[in-house]
Write an enzyme that holds these catalytic residues in place. Structure first.
Site, PDB file in Angstrom:
ATOM      1  N   GLY A   2       5.212   9.858   7.922  1.00 49.85           N
ATOM      2  CA  GLY A   2       5.766  10.957   7.148  1.00 49.85           C
ATOM      3  C   GLY A   2       6.260  12.103   7.991  1.00 49.85           C
ATOM      4  O   GLY A   2       6.780  13.089   7.459  1.00 49.85           O
ATOM      5  N   HIS A   3       6.087  11.996   9.343  1.00 47.81           N
ATOM      6  CA  HIS A   3       6.503  13.079  10.241  1.00 47.81           C
ATOM      7  C   HIS A   3       7.692  12.666  11.108  1.00 47.81           C
ATOM      8  O   HIS A   3       7.974  13.314  12.116  1.00 47.81           O
ATOM      9  CB  HIS A   3       5.345  13.495  11.133  1.00 47.81           C
TER      10      HIS A   3
ATOM     11  N   HIS B 115       1.226  18.558   6.029  1.00 44.83           N
ATOM     12  CA  HIS B 115       0.690  17.579   5.077  1.00 44.83           C
ATOM     13  C   HIS B 115       0.567  18.197   3.689  1.00 44.83           C
ATOM     14  O   HIS B 115      -0.321  17.838   2.924  1.00 44.83           O
ATOM     15  CB  HIS B 115      -0.687  17.074   5.522  1.00 44.83           C
TER      16      HIS B 115
ATOM     17  N   ASP C 275     -16.270  10.040  -1.625  1.00 47.48           N
ATOM     18  CA  ASP C 275     -16.145   8.711  -1.028  1.00 47.48           C
ATOM     19  C   ASP C 275     -17.181   8.415   0.047  1.00 47.48           C
ATOM     20  O   ASP C 275     -17.199   7.317   0.601  1.00 47.48           O
ATOM     21  CB  ASP C 275     -14.741   8.521  -0.450  1.00 47.48           C
ATOM     22  N   CYS C 276     -18.048   9.371   0.355  1.00 48.79           N
ATOM     23  CA  CYS C 276     -19.003   9.177   1.455  1.00 48.79           C
ATOM     24  C   CYS C 276     -19.960   8.023   1.178  1.00 48.79           C
ATOM     25  O   CYS C 276     -20.176   7.163   2.029  1.00 48.79           O
ATOM     26  CB  CYS C 276     -19.781  10.465   1.705  1.00 48.79           C
TER      27      CYS C 276
ATOM     28  N   SER D 119     -16.561  10.235   8.362  1.00 48.06           N
ATOM     29  CA  SER D 119     -17.883   9.716   8.717  1.00 48.06           C
ATOM     30  C   SER D 119     -17.772   8.396   9.460  1.00 48.06           C
ATOM     31  O   SER D 119     -18.521   8.147  10.414  1.00 48.06           O
ATOM     32  CB  SER D 119     -18.743   9.539   7.458  1.00 48.06           C
TER      33      SER D 119
ATOM     34  N   GLY E 260     -23.465  13.324   4.074  1.00 47.10           N
ATOM     35  CA  GLY E 260     -23.472  12.579   5.328  1.00 47.10           C
ATOM     36  C   GLY E 260     -24.816  12.644   6.012  1.00 47.10           C
ATOM     37  O   GLY E 260     -25.309  11.640   6.547  1.00 47.10           O
TER      38      GLY E 260
END
Length: 588
Positions: free
Chosen positions: A57-58, A225, A415-416, A460, A571
């Site tokens: 995207g860059h 972003h 989502d961890c 993580s 975490g």
């Protein structure tokens, strides 16, 4: 914000864009499985290899900067997401020349630093000479808001890449190239602004539309972003440029004065198109910047680059970068290196006729398998005990997933727990499928690390993989000259060294509300007591201590949130559960 695209499948878009690069530059190849663009063998004399990369995207950064005189390899992630450490590792070990060393240049974003850093550690553990320079040039976020994370990396990064690539092509050593790249990064300041957020192909626009800028608004300091900037303002171009230059050059602004530039300094100006500004309009913007530099700051750039170097998809904005020319001490000036030719489609140099004749030249030989790369050691273990203890630890993590997910839903993106469970289940499958019992500690650890690298994503996952790779390096350094059983003392020394390595890639410390609040006390207690039960209890206490602790790193620093006061860091809790399970498994 335009939501219309010719290609709406983001995966297909990234893959086909990568495939187009060797079609336009015959000196490079594409490893599509790992999203790597790299120079073909023999395309240039032996030199230090320069690797960079980041989320897609860059463009033209970074893949279209691969070519003679610039990058040796570039690794792409999905749109706006860091590539995995495994992709980067393959690039370092199997896609570029490495006899004279490898320099990795990466922008200062957590995922990029961790994943590229993990790959650097793995390469070092295998005996390669590898260095890494992190570029943080953005003045859009000041010291107070940036905190320990520091400045983001934006378009000024391309000047670091160009200067490093040119110096490497002159035959300089890894130490010289790395020092000059770091010097260039330290001599940079940039800021971006945009009239609109961007839309990622294939995503819904409903949520993004709620935060869209008004017709007359511009966001000053917007990241690449879609990250928010420092303020939204209604202004014209002269007022906008004045504000942007002030953020970069005003010495009285202690929150943003990252670089002192005076009228006596030689300066390079880069005006970069974020993707959707027309060539005509960018010319007008560039003229305004040049005029204000001369009239308001008495600065007349000795080099001016204006064009599309680092985009944010179709971002309707631009960025300004200022490079203060500094003595490199290597016999080649920054200007000489910046002016040197580069045969990369993303830069201004054209591809030579002789290069087109390289079509069909030999590709790199097939890389060895992970099993062939595994290196043995003289450290021995009871394989049955190791398997049963690890199984107990992993099952405890899996059982704790609902709690970890709940905590991460409160303070993160939820989502961890799923990530830890996915990694734990994959390691259990590996243990079950293993046909032979492994009594070599290092090979056992390497097998686990490989699973972590390929199944656990996110921050993580990167932290675990960096730590495990550094642990392997620490074990090798402390291994005896002849085979013997591993001792708590060896484990303690190796863990201490791996913790030191991890500190190079994350500023997190106990008290920042991260998994470090469990990891640090575990390693320190094990080092002092040589007792894993005491060390696991210290990790548990550290994780519990994160309740009510205000985060100084991670998502909540920027986004905020409610309810974090009553839950532990997910975490830290997950790691403590793993270590407690390991301790219990070793007692049985």
């Amino acid at each position: 914000m335009s939501s219309k695209h010719f290609l709406n499948d983001a995966t297909h878009l990234v893959n086909t864009a990568l495939l187009s690069i060797p079609q336009t530059n015959p000196s490079v190849s594409c490893d599509l499985d790992n999203k790597i663009i790299y120079l073909k063998p023999g395309s240039s004399p032996p030199q230090v290899s320069i690797i960079s990369g980041g989320g897609s995207g860059h463009e033209p950064s970074f893949a279209s900067f691969v070519g003679r005189g610039l990058l040796s390899g570039a690794v792409a992630g999905t749109i706006f997401a860091s590539p995995s450490a495994e992709q980067v590792r393959r690039c370092i070990l199997h896609r570029v020349e490495k006899e004279k060393g490898v320099l990795v240049v990466v922008m200062n974003y957590t995922g990029d630093v961790l994943n590229f850093g993990m790959a650097v550690e793995k390469a070092r553990a295998s005996g390669l000479e590898v260095d890494m320079v992190v570029v943080g040039d953005d003045a859009g976020v000041g010291r107070a808001k940036g905190g320990k994370v520091g400045r983001r990396g934006i378009a000024g990064t391309v000047l670091v890449q160009k200067i490093a690539g040119a110096l490497a092509s002159k035959g300089a050593s890894l130490k010289q190239v790395s020092q000059v790249a770091q010097l260039t990064a330290d001599s940079l300041v940039s800021i971006g602004s945009s009239l609109s957020h961007v839309h990622v192909p294939g995503r819904s626009i409903a949520d993004a539309a709620e935060d869209e800028l008004k017709e007359s608004e511009v966001e000053i300091g917007m990241g690449i972003h879609n990250e928010p900037g420092s303020e939204r303002k209604t202004t014209d171009l002269p007022g906008l440029v004045k504000k942007m230059l002030s953020h970069c050059l005003d010495a009285s602004d202690k929150d943003r004065n990252f670089l002192n530039i005076s009228s006596s300094d030689e300066v390079v100006l880069l005006v970069n198109n974020l993707g959707a500004v027309s060539v005509l309009e960018l010319g007008g913007i560039t003229h305004e910047v040049i005029e204000q530099l001369a009239n308001n700051w008495n600065i007349k750039p000795v080099r001016i680059l204006s064009g599309t170097y680092m985009t944010s998809l179709n971002g309707l904005g631009f960025s300004i970068s200022l490079l203060k020319i500094t003595d490199t001490g290597v016999g080649s000036s920054m200007l000489e290196l910046l002016d040197a030719p580069a045969e990369a489609t993303g830069w201004s140099a054209a591809i030579k006729t002789d290069t087109w004749k390289q079509q069909g030249s030999p590709e790199l030989q097939k890389e060895p398998s992970a099993e062939e790369e595994a290196q043995s050691s003289n450290l021995r273990q009871d394989p049955a005990l190791a398997k049963s203890a690890l199984t107990a630890a992993l099952n405890r993590v899996i059982a704790a997933e609902p709690d970890i997910t709940n905590y991460d839903t409160v303070v993160g993106d939820g989502d961890c727990g799923i990530g830890l469970k996915r990694g734990a289940e994959a390691i259990l499958r590996m243990l079950d499928k293993s046909g032979k019992k492994v009594d070599d500690v290092l090979i056992f650890l390497q097998n686990i690390t490989q699973v972590v690298e390929t199944t656990m994503d996110g921050t993580s996952g990167a932290i675990y993989a960096i730590f495990l790779n550094a642990l392997a390096h620490g074990l090798r350094q402390n291994a005896p000259s002849s085979p013997q059983d591993i001792t708590p003392e060896i484990w303690a020394k190796a863990l201490e060294s791996s913790l030191q390595s991890l500190n190079r890639y994350t500023p997190a410390k106990p008290g920042d509300r991260t998994l470090m609040d469990a990891l640090f006390p575990f390693v320190n207690t094990l080092s002092q007591t040589k007792n894993i039960e005491s060390a696991a209890k210290a990790a548990e206490d550290g994780a519990k201590g994160t309740r009510g602790m205000k985060a100084s790193l991670g998502r909540t620093v920027y986004v905020g949130g409610e309810g974090w006061e009553v839950v532990p860091d997910p975490g830290a809790h997950g790691l403590a559960e793993l270590l407690l399970g390991l301790s219990e498994g070793l007692r049985k």
